[in-house]
Write a protein that holds these residues in place. Structure first.
Motif, mmCIF file in Angstrom:
data_model
loop_
_atom_site.group_PDB
_atom_site.id
_atom_site.type_symbol
_atom_site.label_atom_id
_atom_site.label_comp_id
_atom_site.label_asym_id
_atom_site.label_seq_id
_atom_site.Cartn_x
_atom_site.Cartn_y
_atom_site.Cartn_z
ATOM 1 N N TYR A 119 37.602 68.367 10.505
ATOM 2 C CA TYR A 119 38.657 67.994 11.463
ATOM 3 C C TYR A 119 38.078 67.027 12.489
ATOM 4 C CZ TYR A 119 42.159 68.415 15.126
ATOM 5 O OH TYR A 119 43.093 68.129 16.081
ATOM 6 N N ILE A 123 38.742 62.624 12.817
ATOM 7 C CA ILE A 123 39.624 62.144 13.902
ATOM 8 C C ILE A 123 39.678 60.610 13.980
ATOM 9 C CG2 ILE A 123 39.889 61.998 16.430
ATOM 10 C CD1 ILE A 123 39.118 64.941 16.576
ATOM 11 N N PRO A 124 38.535 59.926 14.040
ATOM 12 C CA PRO A 124 38.657 58.470 14.259
ATOM 13 C C PRO A 124 39.053 57.677 13.024
ATOM 14 C CG PRO A 124 36.345 59.136 14.273
ATOM 15 C CD PRO A 124 37.145 60.383 14.092
ATOM 16 N N LYS A 127 45.190 58.716 10.679
ATOM 17 C CA LYS A 127 46.316 58.521 11.581
ATOM 18 C C LYS A 127 46.568 59.812 12.336
ATOM 19 C CE LYS A 127 50.636 56.577 11.290
ATOM 20 N NZ LYS A 127 51.882 56.280 10.565
ATOM 21 N N HIS A 128 46.403 60.930 11.629
ATOM 22 C CA HIS A 128 46.521 62.245 12.250
ATOM 23 C C HIS A 128 45.816 63.242 11.334
ATOM 24 C CE1 HIS A 128 47.966 64.955 15.234
ATOM 25 N NE2 HIS A 128 48.724 65.651 14.418
ATOM 26 N N ASN A 129 45.396 64.363 11.902
ATOM 27 C CA ASN A 129 44.758 65.373 11.062
ATOM 28 C C ASN A 129 45.096 66.760 11.576
ATOM 29 O OD1 ASN A 129 43.208 65.334 13.357
ATOM 30 N ND2 ASN A 129 41.245 65.050 12.330
ATOM 31 N N ARG A 133 46.013 76.726 11.193
ATOM 32 C CA ARG A 133 45.577 77.973 11.806
ATOM 33 C C ARG A 133 46.462 79.146 11.430
ATOM 34 N NH1 ARG A 133 45.477 77.583 17.463
ATOM 35 N NH2 ARG A 133 47.043 75.953 17.264
ATOM 36 N N ARG A 153 53.171 52.061 10.863
ATOM 37 C CA ARG A 153 52.026 51.519 10.149
ATOM 38 C C ARG A 153 51.461 52.645 9.290
ATOM 39 N NH1 ARG A 153 46.919 48.791 13.222
ATOM 40 N NH2 ARG A 153 45.689 48.280 11.382
#
Lengths: 563, 103
Positions: A119, A123-124, A127-129, A133, A153
């Motif tokens: 995770y 991150i960088p 687009k999202h991660n 949980r 995009r």
């Protein structure tokens, strides 16, 4: 009421999403997911030989179809191996959903076996991660991941699923709606009107089409704009195919390895209209000297790209297809005879190739021979290096998504697994891979996947027994102090291919390339052709890294150039 | 006089505050801080508190106003977990309140 495990829910959600192919490799932390996948009647799993191969195979599906593709990897090394393919998808805005297994929730943060913070690591480059949980969250996260990957995009999304979440039981009354691309409107109307006025007033405009035109399905409208306003049109590496190479207004690729005439025309232009392009340094060269004195119209769906590097006179933030549709009726039809004459004259004076460079024994000749034997149905995949730039320079791309290449990240090893993915997604199209001996060896193990999947991939190894572009930079910019660029071992790729059960051919200098390639293209399934290329064959012209695009080295008729 | 004094300060030194409303779950802070660190842009101060039922948080970021700020703001706005962003061109009073603890 449905009751099932988290793993079964993930597979069910992927099926409802319309996913029919998943590339991946199982391991300890994603075994429940694979167990659930075994029961799927609609999803075919493609077992790769390295997770990076699985990531690129999924990219091959996504790049050739425009749809989001899925890859699986286990925790720890499986997840770190797939990161390069995710970073590659991020830089080229490719919709990808990567699902990794993770150690059970109770062990997270304990340095458990094969635990890595994927995770945090992703991150960088996503687009999202997500780190899931609760198993119930899967019903929200999976559709959302596809919506994010495809909307605005496009880009990769990673979902990290701990093993206990995969085995937990969830109950729900209804399946959620599958994720889908959210429509983005056109840019602001007043800004579009202002752009139209700038275009009408310009005497020497140039249109530049980037990968966004291809993602946005806007190549037809871009071409209409170019034709209505007589805009000479260049393309970035990611934009090649947006306008057919033989179109009278097409100027080919711009930037570091562009035709001299294209970069020279850009020096002269008074309005640069970028559509779905992001002013990458390989395209612009030294930014302050790029299109000096030109106004900038910048269309992009991502507001953070507009004026990021070059201040736009007018920024058009929105879906480029809708923006172009709104712009078209506002611009005046113009012929721009003088400017078109100038660009045509530059192209005649500084051609990309000459007859002596297009003989079959030379790199351009090989590429053009392949193009001659294939029609526009063919998908062309490249790896990264000299062969990639030669292909970008001369292959006559005529439709969007015809070229699949690693642009932003420039990942050697991209080619083979991506070509396999494209062949599986588009079984009716021939797929040809231009690769180099350096690139091919970075994901060579996927030859096994090509055979198992009977992928119709023709692998053309342009073999110069070296890391060619490194060698070229050492020659030009480090006084020929070559180090670590020439391979000591001359690998016999044909024997390697045969070891995997792939038919293979050597193409020695002077061979009848035409009949060899005809024979290769006539038989379906994977095939490898090893073509020797001279180490001294360079990619010209070349703008030194960091220099202005006007400082081109080498290439034909360089002596005619006074800039 | 004050304007002259402010003008003398370089743009680098002028403080600004970004006020964010974000989803409250592990990882959100990491997403936001990463946008700064990977641009070699220092976060001078961070205050973050849950609000309402705890589903969301309010976050104040103290930064030095410079050329990177606009790009970072646009990147922050793209994060799915960021629900709102307000740019205050001066330092927010929350930092002087918290500053008592460091005095």
């Amino acid at each position: 009421m449905y009751e099932m495990t988290g793993a079964r829910a993930i597979i069910g959600l992927l099926e409802r999403q319309g996913i029919d192919t998943i590339a991946g490799i199982p391991g300890g932390a994603n075994l429940p997911l694979y167990d659930a996948l075994r029961d799927s009647r609609t999803i075919r799993h493609v077992l790769c030989r390295h997770e990076q191969g699985a990531g690129f195979l999924a990219q091959g599906i996504a790049r050739s179809t425009g749809q989001a593709a899925v890859c699986f990897a286990t925790s720890g090394p499986g997840a770190t191996n797939i990161l390069t393919a995710i970073a590659d998808a991020y830089l080229d805005s490719i919709p990808l959903v990567c699902i990794t297994g993770q150690v059970p929730t109770s062990l997270i943060g304990t340095d458990a076996f094969q635990e890595v913070d994927i995770y945090g690591l992703s991150i960088p480059i996503t687009k999202h991660n997500y780190l899931v949980r609760s198993a119930d969250d899967l019903l929200r996260i999976l559709p959302e991941a596809f919506t994010l990957a495809l909307s605005g995009r496009p880009g990769p999304v990673l979902i990290d699923v701990p093993k206990d979440i995969q085995t937990a039981t969830i109950r729900f009354a209804r399946w959620p709606e599958p994720g889908c691309r959210r429509e983005v409107p056109a840019a602001d109307g007043e800004a579009i009107a202002q752009a139209a006025r700038l275009i009408d007033a310009a005497e020497r405009p140039i249109l530049c089409l980037g990968g966004g035109i291809i993602h946005g399905g806007a190549s037809d409208l871009a071409r209409e704009l170019a034709e209505k306003c007589s805009l000479p049109t260049t393309m970035t590496l990611m934009g090649l195919g947006a306008m057919p190479a033989d179109h009278p207004l097409a100027l080919g690729m711009l930037g570091m390895h562009a035709a001299r005439s294209t970069n020279m025309a850009l020096q002269e232009c008074d309005l640069f209209i970028a559509a779905g392009a992001r002013f990458d340094d390989r395209a612009t060269g030294k930014l302050v000297e790029f299109c000096p004195g030109a106004g900038i119209v910048h269309m992009d769906i991502d507001a953070s790209e507009v004026s990021k590097l070059k201040t736009a006179t007018v920024g058009l933030v929105g879906d480029v297809r809708h923006t172009l549709a709104a712009l078209l009726p506002l611009v005046r039809r113009r012929s721009r005879g003088a400017w078109r004459h100038t660009t045509a004259m530059l192209r005649r004076m500084y051609p990309m190739t000459l007859p002596e460079a297009t003989v079959p024994e030379r790199p351009y000749g090989l590429i053009l021979k392949v193009a001659e034997l294939l029609d526009e149905e063919a998908v062309v995949v490249t790896d990264v290096g000299k062969h990639q730039m030669w292909t970008a320079q001369v292959y006559p791309f005529s439709r969007p998504r015809q070229l699949l290449t690693s642009g932003g990240l420039g990942t050697m090893g991209f080619g083979l697994p991506t070509a396999i993915g494209a062949a599986l997604a588009m079984p009716q199209r021939p797929v040809v891979l231009f690769t180099g001996d350096g690139s091919l060896q970075m994901n060579l193990q996927e030859l096994a996947t090509a055979v198992e999947q009977r992928a119709n991939v023709k692998i053309l190894v342009m073999n110069n027994r070296s890391l060619g572009l490194v060698r070229q930079q050492q020659r030009l910019f480090y006084n020929e102090r070559h180090i670590a660029c020439d391979f000591q071992l001359d690998v016999d790729f044909c024997t390697i291919a045969r070891g995997y059960g792939i038919p293979s051919f050597n193409a020695p200098a002077g061979c009848d390339l035409d009949s060899l390639l005809r024979q290769v293209f006539a038989v379906p399934g994977p095939c490898l052709v090893n073509v020797l290329v001279g180490r001294e064959e360079e990619v010209y012209p070349m703008v030194p890294p960091g220099a202005a695009n006007s400082e081109m080295l080498g290439g034909f008729y360089a002596e005619r150039c006074t800039c | 006089m004050l304007n002259d004094a402010l003008a003398e300060l370089s743009a680098e030194e002028r403080g600004a505050t970004l006020e964010l409303t974000v989803n409250n779950h592990p990882g959100v802070m990491s997403h936001i801080c990463g946008l700064f660190s990977r641009r070699a842009y220092n976060l001078e101060g961070i205050v973050c508190l849950p609000q309402g039922d705890g589903a969301t948080s309010r976050m104040w970021l103290r930064v030095n106003e410079n050329a990177k700020l606009q790009q970072v703001m646009r990147q922050v706005e793209k994060l799915p977990d960021v629900l709102a962003l307000v740019h205050h061109p001066a330092e927010h009073e929350i930092f002087s309140l918290v500053g008592r603890f460091t005095a």
